[in-house]
Motif scaffolding. Sequence first.
Motif, short mmCIF file in Angstrom:
data_model
loop_
_atom_site.label_atom_id
_atom_site.label_comp_id
_atom_site.label_asym_id
_atom_site.label_seq_id
_atom_site.Cartn_x
_atom_site.Cartn_y
_atom_site.Cartn_z
N ILE A 142 0.83 -1.21 0.00
CA ILE A 142 0.00 0.00 0.00
C ILE A 142 0.87 1.26 0.00
N LEU A 143 1.95 1.22 0.78
CA LEU A 143 2.81 2.40 0.90
C LEU A 143 3.61 2.67 -0.38
N LEU A 144 3.71 1.69 -1.25
CA LEU A 144 4.40 1.91 -2.52
C LEU A 144 3.58 2.80 -3.46
N ALA A 145 2.27 2.82 -3.29
CA ALA A 145 1.40 3.57 -4.20
C ALA A 145 1.74 5.06 -4.25
N PRO A 146 1.87 5.75 -3.09
CA PRO A 146 2.21 7.17 -3.18
C PRO A 146 3.61 7.43 -3.73
N ILE A 147 4.55 6.51 -3.49
CA ILE A 147 5.89 6.68 -4.08
C ILE A 147 5.78 6.66 -5.60
N LEU A 148 5.07 5.67 -6.11
CA LEU A 148 4.91 5.54 -7.55
C LEU A 148 4.20 6.76 -8.12
N TYR A 149 3.12 7.16 -7.52
CA TYR A 149 2.33 8.27 -8.03
C TYR A 149 3.12 9.58 -8.05
N PHE A 150 3.71 9.94 -6.93
CA PHE A 150 4.40 11.23 -6.85
C PHE A 150 5.72 11.23 -7.60
N SER A 151 6.40 10.09 -7.69
CA SER A 151 7.62 10.05 -8.50
C SER A 151 7.29 10.21 -9.97
N TRP A 152 6.19 9.61 -10.40
CA TRP A 152 5.74 9.79 -11.79
C TRP A 152 5.33 11.23 -12.05
N ARG A 153 4.68 11.85 -11.07
CA ARG A 153 4.30 13.26 -11.22
C ARG A 153 5.53 14.15 -11.32
N ALA A 154 6.57 13.83 -10.55
CA ALA A 154 7.80 14.60 -10.60
C ALA A 154 8.48 14.45 -11.96
N ALA A 155 8.51 13.21 -12.46
CA ALA A 155 9.09 12.97 -13.79
C ALA A 155 8.29 13.68 -14.87
N GLU A 156 6.98 13.70 -14.71
CA GLU A 156 6.12 14.40 -15.67
C GLU A 156 6.36 15.90 -15.63
N ALA A 157 6.53 16.43 -14.40
CA ALA A 157 6.78 17.86 -14.25
C ALA A 157 8.08 18.26 -14.95
N PHE A 158 9.10 17.42 -14.82
CA PHE A 158 10.35 17.72 -15.52
C PHE A 158 10.16 17.61 -17.02
N ASP A 159 9.47 16.60 -17.46
CA ASP A 159 9.30 16.37 -18.89
C ASP A 159 8.64 17.57 -19.56
N GLN A 160 7.78 18.26 -18.84
CA GLN A 160 7.11 19.43 -19.39
C GLN A 160 8.08 20.60 -19.61
N MET A 161 9.25 20.53 -18.95
CA MET A 161 10.25 21.57 -19.10
C MET A 161 11.39 21.14 -20.02
N ARG A 162 11.33 19.92 -20.50
CA ARG A 162 12.39 19.41 -21.37
C ARG A 162 12.47 20.26 -22.64
N GLY A 163 13.67 20.61 -23.03
CA GLY A 163 13.85 21.41 -24.23
C GLY A 163 13.89 22.91 -23.98
N MET A 164 13.60 23.32 -22.72
CA MET A 164 13.63 24.76 -22.40
C MET A 164 15.01 25.17 -21.90
N GLY A 165 16.03 24.87 -22.67
CA GLY A 165 17.38 25.20 -22.24
C GLY A 165 17.96 24.12 -21.36
#
Length: 249
Positions: free
Chosen positions: A106-129
Motif C-alpha cells: 500500500i505504501l508503494l502507491a504514493p511513491i509511484l504516483y508522486f515520483s511519476w508526477r515529478a518525472a512528468e513535471a520535468f518532462d514538461q520543461m524538457r527542451g527549455m534550455g
Amino acid sequence: MTRHLLLPVAAAQFLVPALPAFGIGTPIGDAARADYGGLPPEQPLGIAFSIWGVIFTLYAVFAAYAAFKEDALVRRIAPPFLLAGAANVLWMLSAQTIALQLLNAILLAPILYFSWRAAEAFDQMRGMGGSWIKLVADAGTGLLAGWATVAVAISAPLTVRTLTGLGASDYPWQMLLLSMTVAAGAAWFFATRISRSLWYFLALGWGVLNIALNNWFVTEMTLLSVFAAVAGYVIVRVRFRSSPAGSAA
C-alpha cells in the motif's frame, strides 16, 4: 516552504537504511528472505538496491539547490519530488521495522504516483534550455520513477504469496510472469502518458536485469533467468517503439 523541506527528507533517505546497523529494524532484503524461506525468483539480487545510493545522492543535490534558489524548475518539481521522497522514507521505515507485506504494498502507491508526477513535471520543461541542475532533476526524477515501478512489480507476487501462504519456490513461472506483466504495463503507460525519460528505463532495466541474475546465480532456474532477460529487453524497447509521451498528454 516546500523546497526547504527537501533537505530533511534527503537526509532521512540516507539515514533510514542505516538504522539496522544500530539494531533498529531488519534490512529489507533479509526480511524478505525470512518471510518466504529464501529469495523468490521474481526478486532481484541485493546489489540491485545499490541504485538507492545514486537516487538519494541526486535527490540531495537537487534539495541543496532548491534550498538556496527558487526558480521555475524548483517550483514545478519540488512539490511532487518532496512527497515521493517522504513516502519513500515511510516505506523504508515500514519495511525495516513492521515488515508487513500488505502494508508495504500500500505504501508503494504514493511513491509511484508522486515520483511519476515529478518525472512528468520535468518532462514538461524538457527542451527549455539546459543546465547542470536540469540534468540532476532529469536523472533524479527518472531513476526514482523507474525504481518505484520495479518495487511495485516485485511487490505484486510477494503480495500474492502473503495472501495465499505460498513459499519462495511455489509457482515460480506464474509469479515471475506477474511481475514482468506489471513492469511492462507500467513501462508502456509511462512512455506514452508521462515521459520517455531514458533514466526511467535505465532504472527499470537495472531491476529486471538483477531479477534475471537472481535466477541465474541464486535460484539456478536458468529458463526463468532467460525469460526475465528477454522480458527486460522487451520492456526497454517500449521506450523506442511507443509514441512520444508529449503527443499523448
